[in-house]
Design a protein around this motif. Structure first.
Motif, PDB file in Angstrom:
ATOM      1  N   ALA A 115       0.809  -1.225   0.000  1.00 40.71           N
ATOM      2  CA  ALA A 115       0.000   0.000   0.000  1.00 40.71           C
ATOM      3  C   ALA A 115       0.837   1.267   0.000  1.00 40.71           C
ATOM      4  O   ALA A 115       0.472   2.262  -0.628  1.00 40.71           O
ATOM      5  N   VAL A 116       1.950   1.272   0.725  1.00 41.44           N
ATOM      6  CA  VAL A 116       2.761   2.495   0.811  1.00 41.44           C
ATOM      7  C   VAL A 116       3.220   2.919  -0.581  1.00 41.44           C
ATOM      8  O   VAL A 116       3.102   4.092  -0.967  1.00 41.44           O
ATOM      9  N   GLU A 117       3.715   1.972  -1.346  1.00 40.04           N
ATOM     10  CA  GLU A 117       4.165   2.273  -2.705  1.00 40.04           C
ATOM     11  C   GLU A 117       2.980   2.609  -3.612  1.00 40.04           C
ATOM     12  O   GLU A 117       3.062   3.499  -4.472  1.00 40.04           O
ATOM     13  N   ALA A 118       1.864   1.916  -3.411  1.00 41.89           N
ATOM     14  CA  ALA A 118       0.713   2.099  -4.294  1.00 41.89           C
ATOM     15  C   ALA A 118       0.121   3.496  -4.185  1.00 41.89           C
ATOM     16  O   ALA A 118      -0.440   4.014  -5.168  1.00 41.89           O
ATOM     17  N   VAL A 119       0.211   4.119  -3.023  1.00 40.05           N
ATOM     18  CA  VAL A 119      -0.325   5.484  -2.859  1.00 40.05           C
ATOM     19  C   VAL A 119       0.774   6.530  -2.978  1.00 40.05           C
ATOM     20  O   VAL A 119       0.570   7.695  -2.628  1.00 40.05           O
ATOM     21  N   GLY A 120       1.929   6.124  -3.469  1.00 38.61           N
ATOM     22  CA  GLY A 120       3.001   7.084  -3.732  1.00 38.61           C
ATOM     23  C   GLY A 120       3.650   7.663  -2.498  1.00 38.61           C
ATOM     24  O   GLY A 120       4.168   8.780  -2.531  1.00 38.61           O
ATOM     25  N   GLY A 121       3.613   6.914  -1.393  1.00 41.55           N
ATOM     26  CA  GLY A 121       4.247   7.393  -0.173  1.00 41.55           C
ATOM     27  C   GLY A 121       3.442   8.418   0.602  1.00 41.55           C
ATOM     28  O   GLY A 121       3.935   8.975   1.586  1.00 41.55           O
ATOM     29  N   ARG A 122       2.202   8.671   0.198  1.00 38.53           N
ATOM     30  CA  ARG A 122       1.340   9.627   0.919  1.00 38.53           C
ATOM     31  C   ARG A 122       1.015   9.093   2.311  1.00 38.53           C
ATOM     32  O   ARG A 122       1.006   7.895   2.548  1.00 38.53           O
ATOM     33  N   THR A 123       0.710  10.005   3.204  1.00 40.45           N
ATOM     34  CA  THR A 123       0.190   9.634   4.507  1.00 40.45           C
ATOM     35  C   THR A 123      -1.181  10.276   4.694  1.00 40.45           C
ATOM     36  O   THR A 123      -1.533  11.234   3.998  1.00 40.45           O
ATOM     37  N   PHE A 124      -1.950   9.771   5.663  1.00 45.69           N
ATOM     38  CA  PHE A 124      -3.357  10.135   5.778  1.00 45.69           C
ATOM     39  C   PHE A 124      -3.702  10.461   7.222  1.00 45.69           C
ATOM     40  O   PHE A 124      -3.156   9.876   8.158  1.00 45.69           O
ATOM     41  N   ASP A 125      -4.669  11.351   7.388  1.00 46.91           N
ATOM     42  CA  ASP A 125      -5.134  11.693   8.730  1.00 46.91           C
ATOM     43  C   ASP A 125      -5.770  10.485   9.417  1.00 46.91           C
ATOM     44  O   ASP A 125      -5.620  10.300  10.625  1.00 46.91           O
ATOM     45  N   VAL A 126      -6.500   9.702   8.640  1.00 48.77           N
ATOM     46  CA  VAL A 126      -7.166   8.501   9.160  1.00 48.77           C
ATOM     47  C   VAL A 126      -6.862   7.340   8.230  1.00 48.77           C
ATOM     48  O   VAL A 126      -7.045   7.451   7.008  1.00 48.77           O
ATOM     49  N   VAL A 127      -6.386   6.242   8.800  1.00 43.63           N
ATOM     50  CA  VAL A 127      -6.279   4.978   8.078  1.00 43.63           C
ATOM     51  C   VAL A 127      -7.329   4.058   8.683  1.00 43.63           C
ATOM     52  O   VAL A 127      -7.315   3.785   9.886  1.00 43.63           O
ATOM     53  N   TYR A 128      -8.254   3.607   7.850  1.00 44.84           N
ATOM     54  CA  TYR A 128      -9.425   2.854   8.314  1.00 44.84           C
ATOM     55  C   TYR A 128      -9.389   1.444   7.752  1.00 44.84           C
ATOM     56  O   TYR A 128      -9.068   1.235   6.573  1.00 44.84           O
ATOM     57  N   THR A 129      -9.716   0.478   8.599  1.00 41.41           N
ATOM     58  CA  THR A 129      -9.878  -0.906   8.155  1.00 41.41           C
ATOM     59  C   THR A 129     -11.152  -1.457   8.781  1.00 41.41           C
ATOM     60  O   THR A 129     -11.353  -1.345   9.993  1.00 41.41           O
ATOM     61  N   GLY A 130     -12.011  -2.055   7.937  1.00 39.93           N
ATOM     62  CA  GLY A 130     -13.310  -2.518   8.395  1.00 39.93           C
ATOM     63  C   GLY A 130     -13.400  -4.022   8.544  1.00 39.93           C
ATOM     64  O   GLY A 130     -12.408  -4.749   8.466  1.00 39.93           O
ATOM     65  N   PHE A 131     -14.606  -4.503   8.714  1.00 39.29           N
ATOM     66  CA  PHE A 131     -14.883  -5.871   9.127  1.00 39.29           C
ATOM     67  C   PHE A 131     -14.412  -6.915   8.108  1.00 39.29           C
ATOM     68  O   PHE A 131     -14.569  -6.748   6.907  1.00 39.29           O
ATOM     69  N   GLY A 132     -13.853  -7.997   8.645  1.00 42.06           N
ATOM     70  CA  GLY A 132     -13.502  -9.140   7.822  1.00 42.06           C
ATOM     71  C   GLY A 132     -12.264  -8.958   6.970  1.00 42.06           C
ATOM     72  O   GLY A 132     -12.154  -9.557   5.902  1.00 42.06           O
ATOM     73  N   ALA A 133     -11.326  -8.148   7.425  1.00 47.72           N
ATOM     74  CA  ALA A 133     -10.130  -7.856   6.632  1.00 47.72           C
ATOM     75  C   ALA A 133      -8.899  -8.624   7.094  1.00 47.72           C
ATOM     76  O   ALA A 133      -8.141  -9.168   6.283  1.00 47.72           O
ATOM     77  N   LEU A 134      -8.661  -8.664   8.395  1.00 50.85           N
ATOM     78  CA  LEU A 134      -7.378  -9.168   8.891  1.00 50.85           C
ATOM     79  C   LEU A 134      -7.197 -10.666   8.702  1.00 50.85           C
ATOM     80  O   LEU A 134      -6.065 -11.151   8.625  1.00 50.85           O
ATOM     81  N   CYS A 135      -8.285 -11.404   8.619  1.00 44.97           N
ATOM     82  CA  CYS A 135      -8.159 -12.859   8.489  1.00 44.97           C
ATOM     83  C   CYS A 135      -7.519 -13.283   7.175  1.00 44.97           C
ATOM     84  O   CYS A 135      -7.073 -14.428   7.038  1.00 44.97           O
TER      85      CYS A 135
END
Length: 258
Positions: A115-135
């Motif tokens: 993801a870091v490379e895919a967004v060109g090294g940008r950073t964000f005020d909020v990084v959000y991850t929702g249900f059913g992702a980590l598995c």
């Protein structure tokens, strides 16, 4: 059916499965895409309260699927970017953004670990991850380092996820049937999806991992984020009935010093 063998390329198997899910999820009742386009919200009340006002903030949604949660944040004034490894999912999210007039929403095709490379090294005020992702991720420490690198100084990561205890419960929502501490991958070979078990599918193999609550929190702290809160909720779960006396969902917020 679950087995204990790990296929040679878990990422390709999971991606093929998620690619095939997209049209099923768009057409079915589980996500109610027409209702969303008409103005319905996909976010839960506790998420809105815990994240707070996102007006004018930049928000990155990791593993965004078809973008309903991403675009719900856009409706609340965030400048959103959604990221997912499924090309059909991202294309659907872009179409939905156009339909609801979220012209500033951006969607990127990428594996979450890239993801870091895919967004060109940008950073964000909020990084959000929702249900059913980590598995779907084998290395929770690498995920935490990636997420932390995407948080801007003074910003935070917000995670709302199914509680890992639900992975070990039987269908009654009370009986322990699995080992909570199992960390080996589980390979499933099942047709359909959680949104439509009767759907006809061909990419039926998926690989999942169990990450305990302590694993997730420890990984984020080790990645340099400061835990602000960890909440457990008796919230609706797609598989388990209401009640039962166990948490079904958890949420946390972890910030990066300014």
């Amino acid at each position: 059916m679950a087995t204990t063998s790990d296929p040679a390329d878990w990422r390709a198997a999971n991606r093929a499965n998620w690619d095939e899910r997209v049209p099923i999820h768009v057409a079915g009742d589980f996500y109610d895409v027409p209702g969303f386009v008409a103005g319905d919200d996909s976010l839960r009340g506790f998420e809105l309260a815990e994240v707070g006002d996102v007006g004018g903030k930049t928000l990155l949604h990791l593993q965004c699927h078809i973008g309903l949660d991403t675009l719900s944040w856009a409706r609340r004034g965030a400048a959103v970017t959604g990221l997912d490894f499924s090309q059909p999912a991202v294309e659907t999210a872009r179409d939905l953004a156009a339909k609801i007039g979220a012209d500033g929403a951006r969607f990127v095709v990428s594996d979450v670990y890239d993801a870091v490379e895919a967004v060109g090294g940008r950073t964000f005020d909020v990084v959000y991850t929702g249900f059913g992702a980590l598995c779907w991720l084998p290395d929770i420490d690498r995920w935490a380092r990636t997420a932390a690198a995407l948080v801007a100084p003074g910003g935070f990561l917000y995670l709302a996820e199914y509680h890992p205890i639900t992975d070990v419960l039987g269908e009654d929502g009370r009986t322990i049937e699995e080992d909570y501490f199992r960390r080996e991958p589980t390979v499933w070979d099942e047709p359909g999806t959680y949104a439509d078990p009767d759907a006809v599918t061909t990419a039926t193999v998926t690989v999942e991992w169990r990450h305990g609550l302590g694993d997730v929190v420890s990984a984020l702290v080790a990645a340099g984020l400061r835990l602000e809160f960890l909440h457990e909720h008796d919230h609706a779960h797609f598989r388990l009935p209401d009640g039962g006396g166990v948490p079904k969902v958890y949420s946390l917020r972890a910030s990066k010093p300014a």
